[in-house]
Design a protein around this motif. Structure first.
Motif, PDB file in Angstrom:
ATOM      1  N   ARG A 137      35.564  34.895  39.571  1.00 39.56           N
ATOM      2  CA  ARG A 137      35.969  35.187  38.063  1.00 39.56           C
ATOM      3  C   ARG A 137      36.261  33.799  37.357  1.00 39.56           C
ATOM      4  NH1 ARG A 137      41.207  37.207  40.428  1.00 39.56           N
ATOM      5  NH2 ARG A 137      42.773  35.915  39.602  1.00 39.56           N
ATOM      6  N   ASP A 196      31.521  37.569  48.735  1.00 44.12           N
ATOM      7  CA  ASP A 196      32.769  37.446  47.602  1.00 44.12           C
ATOM      8  C   ASP A 196      32.935  35.949  47.026  1.00 44.12           C
ATOM      9  OD1 ASP A 196      34.718  38.477  46.218  1.00 44.12           O
ATOM     10  OD2 ASP A 196      36.145  39.359  47.860  1.00 44.12           O
ATOM     11  N   GLN A 239      39.371  49.407  42.295  1.00 46.47           N
ATOM     12  CA  GLN A 239      39.047  48.914  40.963  1.00 46.47           C
ATOM     13  C   GLN A 239      37.725  49.263  40.667  1.00 46.47           C
ATOM     14  OE1 GLN A 239      38.752  44.677  40.035  1.00 46.47           O
ATOM     15  NE2 GLN A 239      39.545  45.355  38.017  1.00 46.47           N
ATOM     16  N   PRO A 262      48.712  41.368  47.146  1.00 42.35           N
ATOM     17  CA  PRO A 262      48.158  40.794  48.560  1.00 42.35           C
ATOM     18  C   PRO A 262      48.103  39.255  48.502  1.00 42.35           C
ATOM     19  CG  PRO A 262      46.616  41.843  46.886  1.00 42.35           C
ATOM     20  CD  PRO A 262      47.613  42.192  46.611  1.00 42.35           C
ATOM     21  N   GLU A 276      37.109  40.300  31.388  1.00 41.72           N
ATOM     22  CA  GLU A 276      38.274  40.914  30.591  1.00 41.72           C
ATOM     23  C   GLU A 276      37.831  41.043  28.943  1.00 41.72           C
ATOM     24  OE1 GLU A 276      41.095  37.627  31.147  1.00 41.72           O
ATOM     25  OE2 GLU A 276      41.736  38.502  33.225  1.00 41.72           O
ATOM     26  N   ASN A 316      37.486  44.538  51.656  1.00 44.94           N
ATOM     27  CA  ASN A 316      37.539  43.129  52.093  1.00 44.94           C
ATOM     28  C   ASN A 316      37.795  42.836  53.584  1.00 44.94           C
ATOM     29  OD1 ASN A 316      37.475  41.479  49.166  1.00 44.94           O
ATOM     30  ND2 ASN A 316      39.077  43.330  48.913  1.00 44.94           N
ATOM     31  N   VAL A 348      44.271  46.220  48.599  1.00 44.02           N
ATOM     32  CA  VAL A 348      45.529  46.536  49.120  1.00 44.02           C
ATOM     33  C   VAL A 348      46.811  46.203  48.261  1.00 44.02           C
ATOM     34  CG1 VAL A 348      46.083  44.521  50.466  1.00 44.02           C
ATOM     35  CG2 VAL A 348      46.833  46.615  51.309  1.00 44.02           C
ATOM     36  N   ARG A 349      47.774  47.097  48.369  1.00 41.13           N
ATOM     37  CA  ARG A 349      49.149  46.908  47.734  1.00 41.13           C
ATOM     38  C   ARG A 349      50.319  47.271  48.766  1.00 41.13           C
ATOM     39  NH1 ARG A 349      46.318  44.647  44.873  1.00 41.13           N
ATOM     40  NH2 ARG A 349      46.014  44.833  42.722  1.00 41.13           N
ATOM     41  N   TYR A 369      39.363  43.648  34.313  1.00 41.49           N
ATOM     42  CA  TYR A 369      40.259  44.555  33.690  1.00 41.49           C
ATOM     43  C   TYR A 369      39.678  45.099  32.271  1.00 41.49           C
ATOM     44  CZ  TYR A 369      43.812  41.898  36.160  1.00 41.49           C
ATOM     45  OH  TYR A 369      44.689  41.415  37.225  1.00 41.49           O
ATOM     46  N   GLU A 391      36.187  48.531  44.323  1.00 39.04           N
ATOM     47  CA  GLU A 391      36.524  47.710  45.359  1.00 39.04           C
ATOM     48  C   GLU A 391      38.011  48.089  45.854  1.00 39.04           C
ATOM     49  OE1 GLU A 391      36.830  43.550  44.548  1.00 39.04           O
ATOM     50  OE2 GLU A 391      37.730  42.948  46.539  1.00 39.04           O
TER      51      GLU A 391
HETATM   52  P1  C2E Z   1      39.212  39.479  45.515  1.00 40.56           P
HETATM   53  O1  C2E Z   1      38.823  40.323  46.780  1.00 40.56           O
HETATM   54  O2  C2E Z   1      38.541  38.265  44.642  1.00 40.56           O
HETATM   55  O3  C2E Z   1      39.642  40.580  44.538  1.00 40.56           O
HETATM   56  C1  C2E Z   1      39.893  40.689  43.149  1.00 40.56           C
HETATM   57  C2  C2E Z   1      41.292  40.205  42.723  1.00 40.56           C
HETATM   58  O4  C2E Z   1      40.989  40.093  41.092  1.00 40.56           O
HETATM   59  C3  C2E Z   1      42.197  41.454  42.662  1.00 40.56           C
HETATM   60  O5  C2E Z   1      43.388  40.948  42.974  1.00 40.56           O
HETATM   61  C4  C2E Z   1      42.153  42.208  41.264  1.00 40.56           C
HETATM   62  O6  C2E Z   1      43.032  42.969  40.779  1.00 40.56           O
HETATM   63  C5  C2E Z   1      41.793  40.793  40.286  1.00 40.56           C
HETATM   64  N1  C2E Z   1      41.258  41.132  39.145  1.00 40.56           N
HETATM   65  C6  C2E Z   1      40.222  42.014  39.009  1.00 40.56           C
HETATM   66  N2  C2E Z   1      39.971  42.237  37.804  1.00 40.56           N
HETATM   67  C7  C2E Z   1      40.564  41.056  37.185  1.00 40.56           C
HETATM   68  C8  C2E Z   1      40.634  40.630  35.754  1.00 40.56           C
HETATM   69  O7  C2E Z   1      39.832  40.864  34.758  1.00 40.56           O
HETATM   70  N3  C2E Z   1      41.511  39.368  35.562  1.00 40.56           N
HETATM   71  C9  C2E Z   1      42.083  39.060  36.449  1.00 40.56           C
HETATM   72  N4  C2E Z   1      42.819  37.559  35.995  1.00 40.56           N
HETATM   73  N5  C2E Z   1      41.912  39.453  37.645  1.00 40.56           N
HETATM   74  C10 C2E Z   1      41.468  40.502  38.098  1.00 40.56           C
HETATM   75  P2  C2E Z   1      44.616  41.333  43.723  1.00 40.56           P
HETATM   76  O8  C2E Z   1      44.270  42.764  44.056  1.00 40.56           O
HETATM   77  O9  C2E Z   1      45.727  40.797  43.563  1.00 40.56           O
HETATM   78  O10 C2E Z   1      43.958  40.668  45.139  1.00 40.56           O
HETATM   79  C11 C2E Z   1      43.914  39.436  45.391  1.00 40.56           C
HETATM   80  C12 C2E Z   1      43.208  38.846  46.529  1.00 40.56           C
HETATM   81  O11 C2E Z   1      43.786  39.436  47.666  1.00 40.56           O
HETATM   82  C13 C2E Z   1      41.808  39.476  46.709  1.00 40.56           C
HETATM   83  O12 C2E Z   1      41.069  38.700  45.791  1.00 40.56           O
HETATM   84  C14 C2E Z   1      41.448  39.492  48.205  1.00 40.56           C
HETATM   85  O13 C2E Z   1      40.946  38.112  48.582  1.00 40.56           O
HETATM   86  C15 C2E Z   1      42.805  39.781  48.925  1.00 40.56           C
HETATM   87  N6  C2E Z   1      42.889  41.225  49.078  1.00 40.56           N
HETATM   88  C16 C2E Z   1      43.245  42.089  48.542  1.00 40.56           C
HETATM   89  N7  C2E Z   1      43.042  43.351  49.074  1.00 40.56           N
HETATM   90  C17 C2E Z   1      42.694  42.831  50.473  1.00 40.56           C
HETATM   91  C18 C2E Z   1      42.551  43.641  51.492  1.00 40.56           C
HETATM   92  O14 C2E Z   1      42.632  44.674  51.913  1.00 40.56           O
HETATM   93  N8  C2E Z   1      41.982  42.822  52.809  1.00 40.56           N
HETATM   94  C19 C2E Z   1      41.797  41.626  52.716  1.00 40.56           C
HETATM   95  N9  C2E Z   1      41.659  40.720  53.585  1.00 40.56           N
HETATM   96  N10 C2E Z   1      41.980  40.825  51.376  1.00 40.56           N
HETATM   97  C20 C2E Z   1      42.635  41.492  50.432  1.00 40.56           C
END
Ligand code: C2E
Ligand code: CA
Ligand code: CA
Ligand code: CA
Length: 276
Positions: free
Chosen positions: A202, A178, A44, A73, A238, A116, A61-62, A257, A58
């Motif tokens: 956020r 973070d 992103q 995630p 957003e 992360n 992971v998916r 977004y 950033e």
């Molecule tokens: P995070 O680190 O706070 O990552 C940002 C999350 O906010 C991401 O969700 C992203 O898709 C979402 N996001 C970005 N912009 C917006 C927006 O404008 N509006 C909204 N509503 N959401 C937005 P995602 O990808 O579902 O990841 C969720 C959480 O999962 C992450 O929060 C992080 O804590 C964890 N995560 C994701 N990838 C990894 C990883 O590789 N390793 C670890 N340890 N945790 C991960």
């Protein structure tokens, strides 16, 4: 059962218990997922609020699960943290980020990738030296590999985490806090950490333009961040109104977004093309 005898799950409803077991079976697939390349790194973009230009991305992971489709995630990271399998995810994401940074060496030398880290990684004393070695072997400038640590993750075992952060920083990787604002870190504590970026959670950004009290809070966070010499990034932007408000409050970077959703494959390639 042993679980009920332990007592701690007795208050779970059957539906909750089923969901928990479902998550556990999902997480036990995670080893296989890593081995069979079912994980994907989505990126992103992060954009400068000064001129709108990209500063990096950033890594999120998916999991392309063969039966369940794309798993977010939120549905496996918390359980992977409980079981410790999250360290496999971290290692895989770091390798993927380094590989991508290698391919950007010529085309996008100014863009960084943020990965992360989990609480588990912060508790492993071998993590920093291992990563330093991997970065050195990759030939990637460590400054381009940013590492994100949550406020709450740090508070688990502060002394240990702080030592590890110093080791990572000494190896040249920049560090970010973070989800800032959702934990309990004090000013005095933040000042001791070798971090260079603060990411405002956020929840503070959502509807910010219409919430004067939240604006005062976010303004204080930004000023505090700048007082500590940190770059301040807002997450979850957003709408143009949220962006404009953040810019007026002095925030440095936006992610959300409005700028772009996390990208993969052709969409990522298209974004990279348009960003140079
Ligand atoms: P995070 O680190 O706070 O990552 C940002 C999350 O906010 C991401 O969700 C992203 O898709 C979402 N996001 C970005 N912009 C917006 C927006 O404008 N509006 C909204 N509503 N959401 C937005 P995602 O990808 O579902 O990841 C969720 C959480 O999962 C992450 O929060 C992080 O804590 C964890 N995560 C994701 N990838 C990894 C990883 O590789 N390793 C670890 N340890 N945790 C991960
Ligand atoms: Ca993050
Ligand atoms: Ca975050
Ligand atoms: Ca919103």
């Amino acid at each position: 059962s042993a679980k009920r005898a332990a007592g701690s799950f007795a208050w779970y409803s059957e539906a909750q218990e089923a969901a928990r077991l479902d998550h556990l079976s999902l997480v036990s697939d995670l080893r296989v997922a890593v081995a069979q390349s079912q994980l994907q790194m989505w990126l992103q973009p992060k954009l400068s609020l000064r001129d709108g230009r990209p500063v990096g991305a950033e890594a999120l992971v998916r999991w392309a699960h063969p039966e369940r489709g794309m798993v977010s995630p939120a549905d496996f990271v918390p359980f992977a943290e409980q079981t410790g399998y999250i360290t496999l995810v971290t290692d895989w994401m770091l390798a993927e980020a380094l590989r991508t940074l290698q391919t950007w060496q010529r085309s996008h030398p100014d863009l960084s990738i943020a990965v992360n880290l989990s609480t588990r990684d912060l508790q492993d004393p071998g993590f920093a030296p291992r990563l330093a070695q991997r970065v050195a072997a990759s030939g990637v400038d460590p400054q381009r590999l940013r590492l994100e640590i949550t406020e709450s993750g740090l508070m688990d075992d502060p002394a240990k985490s702080v030592a590890l952060l110093h080791a990572l920083r000494a190896a040249g990787m920049p560090l970010s806090i973070d989800d800032f604002g959702t934990g309990y870190s004090s000013l005095a504590y933040l000042q001791k950490l070798p971090v260079s970026e603060l990411k405002i959670d956020r929840s503070f950004v959502d509807g910010l333009d219409a919430a004067p009290a939240t604006q005062r809070l976010v303004k204080a966070m930004i000023e505090m961040g700048h007082g500590l010499n940190l770059m301040v990034t807002a997450e979850g932007v957003e709408t143009p109104a949220e962006r404009d408000t953040l810019k007026a409050l002095g925030c440095d970077v936006m992610q959300g977004y409005l700028g772009s959703r996390p990208l993969h494959g052709e969409k990522l390639d298209a974004w990279l093309l348009s960003s140079t």
